[in-house]
Design an enzyme around this catalytic site. Sequence first.
Site, PDB file in Angstrom:
ATOM      1  N   HIS A   1       3.226  72.668  88.317  1.00  0.00           N
ATOM      2  CA  HIS A   1       3.339  73.762  89.719  1.00  0.00           C
ATOM      3  C   HIS A   1       3.896  72.662  90.779  1.00  0.00           C
ATOM      4  O   HIS A   1       4.041  72.916  91.862  1.00  0.00           O
ATOM      5  CB  HIS A   1       1.713  73.883  89.547  1.00  0.00           C
ATOM      6  CG  HIS A   1       1.908  75.582  88.688  1.00  0.00           C
ATOM      7  ND1 HIS A   1       0.683  76.589  89.256  1.00  0.00           N
ATOM      8  CD2 HIS A   1       1.735  75.684  87.697  1.00  0.00           C
ATOM      9  CE1 HIS A   1      -0.095  77.012  88.427  1.00  0.00           C
ATOM     10  NE2 HIS A   1       1.167  77.038  87.084  1.00  0.00           N
TER      11      HIS A   1
ATOM     12  N   ASP B   1       6.103  74.222  82.151  1.00  0.00           N
ATOM     13  CA  ASP B   1       4.911  75.816  82.626  1.00  0.00           C
ATOM     14  C   ASP B   1       6.055  76.744  83.077  1.00  0.00           C
ATOM     15  O   ASP B   1       6.104  76.910  83.937  1.00  0.00           O
ATOM     16  CB  ASP B   1       3.970  75.126  83.274  1.00  0.00           C
ATOM     17  CG  ASP B   1       2.979  76.926  83.673  1.00  0.00           C
ATOM     18  OD1 ASP B   1       3.611  77.695  83.116  1.00  0.00           O
ATOM     19  OD2 ASP B   1       2.026  76.463  84.286  1.00  0.00           O
TER      20      ASP B   1
ATOM     21  N   HIS C   1       5.192  83.414  78.880  1.00  0.00           N
ATOM     22  CA  HIS C   1       5.801  83.535  79.730  1.00  0.00           C
ATOM     23  C   HIS C   1       6.648  83.493  80.029  1.00  0.00           C
ATOM     24  O   HIS C   1       7.010  82.260  79.773  1.00  0.00           O
ATOM     25  CB  HIS C   1       4.850  83.961  81.076  1.00  0.00           C
ATOM     26  CG  HIS C   1       4.170  82.612  81.353  1.00  0.00           C
ATOM     27  ND1 HIS C   1       5.404  82.150  82.650  1.00  0.00           N
ATOM     28  CD2 HIS C   1       3.288  81.698  81.598  1.00  0.00           C
ATOM     29  CE1 HIS C   1       4.822  81.188  82.989  1.00  0.00           C
ATOM     30  NE2 HIS C   1       3.208  80.667  81.984  1.00  0.00           N
TER      31      HIS C   1
ATOM     32  N   ASP D   1       1.803  79.583  76.478  1.00  0.00           N
ATOM     33  CA  ASP D   1       1.626  78.621  77.333  1.00  0.00           C
ATOM     34  C   ASP D   1       2.721  77.561  77.770  1.00  0.00           C
ATOM     35  O   ASP D   1       4.413  77.621  76.964  1.00  0.00           O
ATOM     36  CB  ASP D   1       0.801  79.175  78.412  1.00  0.00           C
ATOM     37  CG  ASP D   1       1.466  79.019  79.933  1.00  0.00           C
ATOM     38  OD1 ASP D   1       2.231  78.959  80.278  1.00  0.00           O
ATOM     39  OD2 ASP D   1       0.028  79.951  80.869  1.00  0.00           O
TER      40      ASP D   1
ATOM     41  N   GLU E   1       3.592  85.903  85.343  1.00  0.00           N
ATOM     42  CA  GLU E   1       1.750  85.085  84.606  1.00  0.00           C
ATOM     43  C   GLU E   1       1.776  84.622  86.512  1.00  0.00           C
ATOM     44  O   GLU E   1       0.401  84.707  86.240  1.00  0.00           O
ATOM     45  CB  GLU E   1       2.177  84.378  83.523  1.00  0.00           C
ATOM     46  CG  GLU E   1       1.422  83.932  82.942  1.00  0.00           C
ATOM     47  CD  GLU E   1       0.727  82.729  83.602  1.00  0.00           C
ATOM     48  OE1 GLU E   1      -0.856  82.012  82.694  1.00  0.00           O
ATOM     49  OE2 GLU E   1       0.825  81.925  84.014  1.00  0.00           O
ATOM     50  N   GLU E   2       2.371  83.663  86.352  1.00  0.00           N
ATOM     51  CA  GLU E   2       1.370  82.916  87.675  1.00  0.00           C
ATOM     52  C   GLU E   2       1.316  83.039  88.907  1.00  0.00           C
ATOM     53  O   GLU E   2       0.597  83.316  89.603  1.00  0.00           O
ATOM     54  CB  GLU E   2       2.940  81.555  87.981  1.00  0.00           C
ATOM     55  CG  GLU E   2       3.535  80.919  86.916  1.00  0.00           C
ATOM     56  CD  GLU E   2       2.992  79.908  86.456  1.00  0.00           C
ATOM     57  OE1 GLU E   2       1.989  79.995  86.644  1.00  0.00           O
ATOM     58  OE2 GLU E   2       3.417  79.239  85.844  1.00  0.00           O
TER      59      GLU E   2
END
Length: 686
Positions: free
Chosen positions: A491, A341, A331, A407, A378-379
């Site tokens: 994140h 990420d 993603h 990922d 995706e998140e």
Amino acid sequence: MSIFTFKQSSSCTLLFVAILCILAIYTIHHTAIKNTQNRAEYYRHTFLSLATNQTFSSYLKDLTLHPHLAGTKLSLKTAQYVQTQFTQLGLETEMAEFQALLSYPVHSSLIVHFSTGAVKDMALMEMGMANSGVVMPYHAYSPSGSAYAKVVFVNFGREEDYSALGVNVSGCAVLVRRGEMGRGAVVEKAAEKGAVAVLMYTDGDGNSFNGVERGTAMMGIGDPLSPAWADVLGGERLEVGDNEVSKRFPKIPSMPISAGTAGTILRTLGGAPLPLKWRDALGAKVGGIGPGPTMVNLTYQGEKKMAAIYNVFAILRGSEEPERYVLLGNHRDAWTYGAVDPNSGTAALLDIARRFAILLRSGWKPRRTIVLCSWDAEEFGMIGSTEWVERNLINLGSKAVAYINVDCAVQGPGFFARATPQFDDILIEVTKKVKGPDSEGMILYEEWTRSNGGVNIRRLSAVDSDFAPFLQFAGVPCADLYYGRDFPVYHTAFDSYSWMKLYGDPLFRRHISVSGVWGLLALHLADDIILPFNYLPYAAQLQEHVNVLRKSLEASVSLDPLVASIENLASAAKEANDEAKKLMEQENSDELSILKKQALNDRLMLAERGFLGVDGIQGRKGFKHLVYGPASDYESKLDYFPGIVDAISQSKRMDSRERQAAIQHEVWRVARAVDNAAKALRGQLL
Ligand SMILES: *[C@@H]1O[C@H](CO)[C@@H](O)[C@H](O)[C@H]1NC(C)=O
Ligand SMILES: *[C@@H]1O[C@H](CO)[C@@H](O)[C@H](O)[C@H]1NC(C)=O
Ligand SMILES: *[C@@H]1O[C@H](CO)[C@@H](O)[C@H](O)[C@H]1NC(C)=O
């Protein structure tokens, strides 16, 4: 009958000529096959030798210049960047747009009222990030709302934590540390216990960064407005208020906070002292679990709105079997800058594209079609990949050989792999061909097995990245690769290029290694004449699962049907392996033997589909895989056979006869699925 007609007298000569002919044909074919293998080997070798750390570094720098949350303008720009790279490499590309319901914060605040009378308005954004364009920390799909309530610390927020707590949290705000369950599940459990709001923090090494972990709190995957079908222009779309939609959203507001903020609250709670086992939380040595006397006044205001999302593809058409697809996916959307990420994976995908483009120019033609996929949203719940899988379900179901996901390619040291077990052999084989990034002169396989005490390939029941729709909805064999785990800036606003350069992978060597494994797997799956899938390890893994399952079951439930089906799969796997060996030894490349090889390949590809059950997993639309899938009982220690796991936990209050029947039925369902996989592998009607 022979095609030769000859007189008796010259028969010897003719026979001799015929033998010579056969020998010549044999040699040519033999050389042809050897050549094919040598060439494939040559391209794999070239692929590895073309890796450079500079290209990874420069792709990653470009991708992480600005935050690119799904549905925003900067996210579209990142999609265009990826497509431009593909185009400039001379690859065929496509962009698929979808409309999906995403969720963004508008306003939030957290005011802490201490028993001393002091009141503190807590900063929710990471320090120094106020004007960075990074989205404020929030939980996507949290309802708007406010609460003024006493705080209770509930550890990981599992059922066992609430039991150990012995406190009625009704009307309270619960403080939870992240770790054991998904955000949505934590909020659902808290709401069920009567809590009015949830504060979540992430502890561990990340404390020093004091980042705040954004994330989705929605249950399930895909656009909530098109559950289990693809979003299409003018197609059916549910209302936001529809029960099917709202049941996936959390019922009470939740908010991520920093470990620092959590510590400030936790240290001032009264009530019973923290249980010994929970003391490692924030290194707390003092303080209680609450409720109160500290109170919080939290407000969250968010909006759910339709946004355009974009999947980007590069397609390398197969020369011999163009309608068999080998898919590589990652993603692209990120909560913040996304250096780990997911754009360490995007940099790897782009570098694979770059190297494949060079191979193409040097004469390589993949036998099967390779598709490089760059997913969006995706998140928010694997929305880009899920909508695409739903749109292409029939063709993926009949033609997708494999999906290999990356990922967060690089989070730190240590190689990790998860896969459906027919991948095991080839995965191990390619790790023996790739250099290890962390010790001089060591191959990846050595580094990997040394740190694990052996080969450790995990399985794919978790629904935590884009392989989920491929495996769960379409039954496509899947693998997922990454370096490192539990990275502290997950994140947060600090997941940036400079973090990667300082901590994650200073010389980009881990990027090179993970892309080496990824690319070699793709080359084998695209070019091997017989697909490199072995179902014997699958059967062995299933048998191990059964051995563990047996320990958590009463003797009245018979596992015999399951054991028999696994034996059946093992013998089908052995037959398939023998057939593959025979076909590879045959030097013929006439039409019939090509068809025989392709027929075997189709069976090796389709056997995974056998594990799908028509009725799927209870309460999870579209989730059909009966071996690897998410159980509703997300606290179970068994992460396979989701139907059996749920029957075990849901039948606890039944009388023993009913309970036995409920579990037995699920055992039969899995046994039938395993038999179906064996049937698909044999391919015969009976
Ligand atoms: C917890 O408290 C609420 C309201 O104060 C009450 O309705 C509920 O029954 C209590 N639950 C338990 C398990 O005691
Ligand atoms: C909670 O905070 C909001 C502002 O963020 C304020 O309007 C409200 O009055 C506060 N409630 C209490 C009970 O302090
Ligand atoms: C690439 O690796 C070399 C050493 O092998 C190192 O000197 C160089 O700085 C690295 N480049 C990047 C961009 O990391």
